[in-house]
Design an enzyme around this catalytic site. Structure first.
Site, PDB file in Angstrom:
ATOM      1  N   LYS A  72       1.019  -1.090  -0.095  1.00  0.00           N
ATOM      2  CA  LYS A  72       0.115  -0.030   0.101  1.00  0.00           C
ATOM      3  C   LYS A  72       1.013   1.286   0.083  1.00  0.00           C
ATOM      4  CE  LYS A  72      -4.094  -1.780   0.429  1.00  0.00           C
ATOM      5  NZ  LYS A  72      -5.140  -1.963  -0.877  1.00  0.00           N
ATOM      6  N   LYS A 101      -2.904 -12.606  -8.698  1.00  0.00           N
ATOM      7  CA  LYS A 101      -4.213 -13.175  -8.456  1.00  0.00           C
ATOM      8  C   LYS A 101      -5.448 -12.320  -8.877  1.00  0.00           C
ATOM      9  CE  LYS A 101      -4.792 -10.123  -4.479  1.00  0.00           C
ATOM     10  NZ  LYS A 101      -5.650  -9.922  -3.222  1.00  0.00           N
ATOM     11  N   LYS A 160      -9.921  -7.236  -7.168  1.00  0.00           N
ATOM     12  CA  LYS A 160     -10.856  -5.875  -7.580  1.00  0.00           C
ATOM     13  C   LYS A 160     -10.054  -5.006  -8.275  1.00  0.00           C
ATOM     14  CE  LYS A 160     -12.546  -6.409  -3.340  1.00  0.00           C
ATOM     15  NZ  LYS A 160     -13.431  -7.073  -2.498  1.00  0.00           N
TER      16      LYS A 160
HETATM   17  P1  TYM Z   1     -11.067  -9.550   0.761  1.00  0.00           P
HETATM   18  O1  TYM Z   1     -12.233  -8.479   0.807  1.00  0.00           O
HETATM   19  O2  TYM Z   1      -9.792  -8.769  -0.256  1.00  0.00           O
HETATM   20  O3  TYM Z   1     -11.148 -10.880   0.311  1.00  0.00           O
HETATM   21  C1  TYM Z   1     -12.222 -11.590   0.751  1.00  0.00           C
HETATM   22  C2  TYM Z   1     -11.849 -13.028   0.736  1.00  0.00           C
HETATM   23  O4  TYM Z   1     -11.563 -13.600  -0.498  1.00  0.00           O
HETATM   24  C3  TYM Z   1     -10.162 -14.055  -0.614  1.00  0.00           C
HETATM   25  N1  TYM Z   1      -9.722 -13.911  -2.015  1.00  0.00           N
HETATM   26  C4  TYM Z   1      -8.993 -14.933  -2.822  1.00  0.00           C
HETATM   27  N2  TYM Z   1      -8.941 -16.119  -2.511  1.00  0.00           N
HETATM   28  C5  TYM Z   1      -8.308 -16.663  -3.421  1.00  0.00           C
HETATM   29  N3  TYM Z   1      -7.971 -15.977  -4.881  1.00  0.00           N
HETATM   30  C6  TYM Z   1      -8.226 -14.668  -4.949  1.00  0.00           C
HETATM   31  N4  TYM Z   1      -7.744 -14.334  -6.243  1.00  0.00           N
HETATM   32  C7  TYM Z   1      -8.718 -14.049  -3.864  1.00  0.00           C
HETATM   33  N5  TYM Z   1      -9.094 -12.740  -3.715  1.00  0.00           N
HETATM   34  C8  TYM Z   1      -9.567 -12.808  -2.668  1.00  0.00           C
HETATM   35  C9  TYM Z   1      -9.563 -13.499   0.383  1.00  0.00           C
HETATM   36  O5  TYM Z   1      -8.206 -14.226   0.771  1.00  0.00           O
HETATM   37  C10 TYM Z   1     -10.339 -13.343   1.509  1.00  0.00           C
HETATM   38  O6  TYM Z   1     -10.570 -14.616   2.268  1.00  0.00           O
HETATM   39  N6  TYM Z   1      -8.719  -8.593   5.135  1.00  0.00           N
HETATM   40  C11 TYM Z   1      -9.638  -9.200   4.483  1.00  0.00           C
HETATM   41  C12 TYM Z   1     -11.037  -9.085   4.938  1.00  0.00           C
HETATM   42  C13 TYM Z   1     -11.071  -9.479   6.480  1.00  0.00           C
HETATM   43  C14 TYM Z   1     -11.116 -10.802   7.061  1.00  0.00           C
HETATM   44  C15 TYM Z   1     -11.431 -10.486   8.442  1.00  0.00           C
HETATM   45  C16 TYM Z   1     -11.239 -12.144   6.716  1.00  0.00           C
HETATM   46  C17 TYM Z   1     -11.474  -8.468   7.417  1.00  0.00           C
HETATM   47  N7  TYM Z   1     -11.357  -9.165   8.680  1.00  0.00           N
HETATM   48  C18 TYM Z   1     -11.337 -11.433   9.437  1.00  0.00           C
HETATM   49  C19 TYM Z   1     -11.264 -13.141   7.693  1.00  0.00           C
HETATM   50  C20 TYM Z   1     -11.259 -12.858   8.853  1.00  0.00           C
HETATM   51  C21 TYM Z   1      -9.758  -8.882   3.119  1.00  0.00           C
HETATM   52  O7  TYM Z   1      -9.558  -7.743   2.788  1.00  0.00           O
HETATM   53  O8  TYM Z   1     -10.376  -9.712   2.157  1.00  0.00           O
END
Ligand code: TYM
Length: 331
Positions: free
Chosen positions: A111, A194, A197
């Site tokens: 970031k 990967k 978004k």
């Molecule tokens: P976020 O919103 O970026 O993504 C949500 C979930 O989707 C998974 N993910 C992927 N898995 C496999 N391949 C990909 N290309 C891919 N893109 C996204 C992410 O690994 C995630 O599981 N910090 C987290 C949100 C969060 C969270 C938490 C998750 C906040 N607090 C507590 C679990 C527990 C995030 O930004 O995910």
């Protein structure tokens, strides 16, 4: 009974990476575990969304979770900002989180590189907020994709540190979880890295994309001029298309294209056409359900209210006990 928790930041529509990285494993667990699934709207403030976008995104993700099969009667489905207890636990954890260790987190360093004009303290302490999300319900298992592995490692560190500091095994040490053992990384369509978004237009296939959009995105996916010798390893961009096929296509289809690749007979146009079709077959029922549910405001608000109530009960209990452990005691 083990507790499972997972979450997603409401910054846009769900894509196939989210679905196969986090949602799919969670769906399997809601029958057998104490499950929490939440929309991480506090987290999304790091990017300074405007209020109506924020609300719209929360609603979208809520509808998408439900469309994917999350059952609000079985799992607790809630919006993070409905639980101020999380913010309180975040404050406590921040007192024992060190700037040095937070600065070393890969996502933070990324970031700093990508958005040098907005390196806010919320970004630095993102892992402590995430740890608070997880341990507020004393979760054991956290279904996430590979990109969240380091954050989960931090959550384990903070839980252990709290236990050590107050000399009791209060918080379970949470584990990143996948049924297939290895955490999943779904690739994007731009040839490297990967699906995400923020990885650029056309890189992600969203659950709400229609057939035409999916076809357009997949047909534009990066490939190369094709193999020149039989049985060679696949370059990253090509392997990515095969990895996507592995989650949406029948095994015979995958072995057909594999063989074509290995004998140098492959035509990427055919492979992409097939992949687009299989993705579309997978997302069509989801897309239709998302649109239906999104139009039903009364249902969405009922789900959010029920979820907040159930989640708060669990969070309140943790905060009550944590306050007692820390030494905030009534006179
Ligand atoms: P976020 O919103 O970026 O993504 C949500 C979930 O989707 C998974 N993910 C992927 N898995 C496999 N391949 C990909 N290309 C891919 N893109 C996204 C992410 O690994 C995630 O599981 N910090 C987290 C949100 C969060 C969270 C938490 C998750 C906040 N607090 C507590 C679990 C527990 C995030 O930004 O995910």
């Amino acid at each position: 009974m083990e507790t499972v928790l997972s979450g997603i930041r409401p910054t846009g529509n769900l894509h196939l990476g989210n679905y196969f990285g986090a949602v799919k494993n969670f769906l399997k667990m809601q029958e057998t575990h104490r499950c929490f699934f939440f929309i991480a709207d506090y987290h999304s403030l790091t990017t300074h969304p405007n209020p109506s976008d924020l609300h719209g995104n929360v609603k979208q993700v809520l509808a998408e979770y439900l469309a994917a099969g999350l059952d609000p009667e079985k799992a607790t489905l809630y919006v993070q900002s409905d639980l101020p207890e999380i913010a309180e636990l975040y404050l406590f954890l921040n007192m024992n989180a060190y700037v040095g260790e937070l600065e070393r987190v890969t996502t933070f360093k990324e970031k700093v590189r990508k958005q040098p004009d907005n390196v806010n303290a919320g970004l630095l302490t993102y892992p402590t907020l995430m740890a608070a999300d997880i341990i507020i319900h004393r979760a054991d298992k956290v279904p996430v994709g590979k990109d969240q592995e380091q954050h989960l490692e931090m959550a384990r560190t903070f839980a252990r540190r709290f236990n050590r500091m107050y000399k009791q095994e209060y918080f379970p040490i949470p584990n990143a979880f996948n049924f297939g053992e290895e955490l999943v990384k779904i690739p994007g369509l731009d040839g490297s890295g990967k699906m995400g978004k923020s990885e650029g237009e056309g890189n992600a296939v969203f659950l709400v994309d229609d057939a035409k959009t999916i076809r357009k995105k997949v047909m534009r996916a990066v490939t190369d001029s094709g193999p020149t010798e039989p049985n060679q390893p696949k370059p990253e961009a090509i392997q990515n298309l095969f990895t996507l096929m592995q989650v949406v296509s029948e095994p015979e289809i995958i072995s057909h294209f594999d063989e074509q690749y290995n004998t140098c007979a492959i035509r990427y146009g055919d492979l992409k056409k097939q992949l687009a079709e299989d993705i579309n077959t997978f997302v069509t029922p989801l897309r239709e359900r998302i649109l239906d549910i999104k139009a039903n405001d009364a249902y969405l608000s009922k789900v959010a209210r029920l979820g907040a109530e159930k989640a708060r009960e669990s969070a309140r209990q943790t905060i009550r006990e944590v306050r007692e452990i820390i030494g905030f005691r009534p006179f």
